[in-house]
Write a protein that holds these residues in place. Structure first.
Motif, short mmCIF file in Angstrom:
data_model
loop_
_atom_site.label_atom_id
_atom_site.label_comp_id
_atom_site.label_asym_id
_atom_site.label_seq_id
_atom_site.Cartn_x
_atom_site.Cartn_y
_atom_site.Cartn_z
N LEU A 48 -12.39 10.39 39.04
CA LEU A 48 -12.92 10.71 40.36
C LEU A 48 -12.96 9.44 41.20
N SER A 49 -12.00 9.33 42.12
CA SER A 49 -11.96 8.18 43.01
C SER A 49 -13.06 8.34 44.07
N PRO A 50 -13.90 7.33 44.25
CA PRO A 50 -15.01 7.47 45.21
C PRO A 50 -14.61 7.33 46.67
N GLY A 51 -13.41 6.79 46.95
CA GLY A 51 -13.06 6.62 48.35
C GLY A 51 -11.66 6.07 48.56
N ASP A 52 -11.27 6.05 49.83
CA ASP A 52 -10.03 5.41 50.28
C ASP A 52 -10.48 4.12 50.95
N PHE A 53 -10.24 2.99 50.30
CA PHE A 53 -10.98 1.77 50.64
C PHE A 53 -10.32 0.90 51.70
N GLY A 54 -11.16 0.48 52.63
CA GLY A 54 -10.75 -0.42 53.69
C GLY A 54 -11.97 -1.16 54.21
N GLY A 55 -11.85 -1.73 55.41
CA GLY A 55 -12.96 -2.48 55.98
C GLY A 55 -12.85 -3.97 55.74
N ARG A 56 -12.05 -4.35 54.77
CA ARG A 56 -11.70 -5.75 54.52
C ARG A 56 -10.30 -5.77 53.93
N ARG A 57 -9.60 -6.85 54.09
CA ARG A 57 -8.23 -6.92 53.60
C ARG A 57 -8.22 -7.08 52.08
N GLY A 58 -7.30 -6.34 51.44
CA GLY A 58 -7.14 -6.51 50.00
C GLY A 58 -6.67 -7.92 49.69
N ALA B 293 -4.88 -3.47 59.76
CA ALA B 293 -6.25 -3.65 59.28
C ALA B 293 -7.00 -2.32 59.19
N ALA B 294 -6.58 -1.33 59.98
CA ALA B 294 -7.27 -0.04 59.99
C ALA B 294 -6.79 0.90 58.89
N SER B 295 -5.83 0.44 58.07
CA SER B 295 -5.28 1.29 57.01
C SER B 295 -5.92 0.95 55.66
N THR B 296 -5.57 1.74 54.65
CA THR B 296 -6.03 1.50 53.28
C THR B 296 -5.70 0.07 52.87
N GLN B 297 -6.67 -0.61 52.23
CA GLN B 297 -6.50 -2.03 51.89
C GLN B 297 -6.48 -2.31 50.39
N TYR B 298 -7.26 -1.58 49.62
CA TYR B 298 -7.37 -1.88 48.19
C TYR B 298 -7.89 -0.66 47.44
N GLY B 299 -7.82 -0.74 46.12
CA GLY B 299 -8.31 0.37 45.30
C GLY B 299 -9.24 -0.13 44.21
#
Length: 276
Positions: A175-185, A194-200
């Protein structure tokens, strides 16, 4: 950073740096330099995410030699796919491969260059040669990869059930808790929006004599390593992952390669075995 580790452990930076060098020499961590307003920051990240120690139960019995087969699969090297849009593939520079949102691009020969792939539902499957384990006795299988959910832009609370399959047999769902962004991977290319998915999140799957584990949680006591003994007779190892259309949380997935996200790796597989 080195400074954060020193503060957390209440130790001097020079002492921490000494121990980090030892860990680097053992290939357990890596260190990168980041130029910021604070100066030249040293960022430490794990290079290995598990250690395994084997013990002989009975000293009177001859020890059975264990061997390990290791491989890392580029995320763009999938052989089969059956996915639904929105979807896409991008390379190490953050360039899209083919047109975004068209499932056709998953048949493009340039997909091998993919360092991040994403889709809404369906699956991708990887084929791994199993010559090293042919007719051997399996002891355990370890699989690790970086994944997260998939939605428009990103949403750190957008859940998704990501299912894993090994040679046609379902082994568990994460169960993945989210599609992560808000900071650069850490390894996400600078030109990636920057507004796209960044890391997992790093997901670790283990199959052993006690069952199947996902991130140290037993998800099945029925799927043991003995249930996968047939793999040593197959032509290859087949590893698939995806999102079912009828899943409780059908929130798509992002799969990260060595040059995207937070972890410097593709899909890593380790099979520990002994001679028959």
């Amino acid at each position: 950073t080195v400074q954060e580790i020193a503060q957390t452990l209440n130790m001097s930076i020079s002492n921490i740096s000494f121990h980090i060098k030892l860990l680097q020499s053992a290939c357990l961590v890596n260190m990168t330099h980041n130029h910021s307003k604070r100066g030249n920051e040293k960022i430490v990240a794990l290079e290995k995410h598990y250690l395994e120690i084997l013990f002989v139960k009975n000293e009177d019995e001859p020890a059975v030699a264990s061997h390990a087969f290791n491989c890392e699969i580029p995320v763009g090297s999938f052989v089969l796919s059956d996915i639904t849009a929105p979807c896409g593939i991008a390379d190490a520079e953050g360039n899209l491969i083919g047109e975004e949102a068209l499932p056709d691009i998953f048949y493009n020969y340039r997909r091998i260059m993919g360092e991040i792939i994403w889709f809404t539902s369906g699956f991708v499957e990887y084929h791994i040669p199993n010559t090293a384990i042919k007719n051997k006795v399996l002891e355990n299988i370890l699989i690790s990869l970086e994944v997260c959910s998939e939605c428009a832009n990103y949403n750190n609370s957008f859940k998704s059930d990501i299912t894993f399959i090994l040679n046609g047999r379902e082994i568990g769902t994460y169960l993945s808790p989210g599609d992560f962004g808000g900071r650069r991977g850490k390894y996400t290319p600078p030109r990636w929006p920057a507004a796209s998915t960044q890391y997992g999140m790093l997901v670790q799957i283990r199959i052993d004599e006690n069952g199947t584990w996902i991130n140290q949680t037993n998800v099945s006591a029925e799927n043991t390593i003995d249930d996968f003994a047939f793999i040593t007779k197959e032509n290859c190892i087949l590893f698939a992952l995806g999102v079912k259309k009828n899943a409780k949380y059908a929130g798509g997935l992002n799969l990260f390669g060595r040059n995207f996200g937070d972890y410097k790796q593709g899909i890593r597989i380790t099979v520990t075995y002994s001679d028959a």
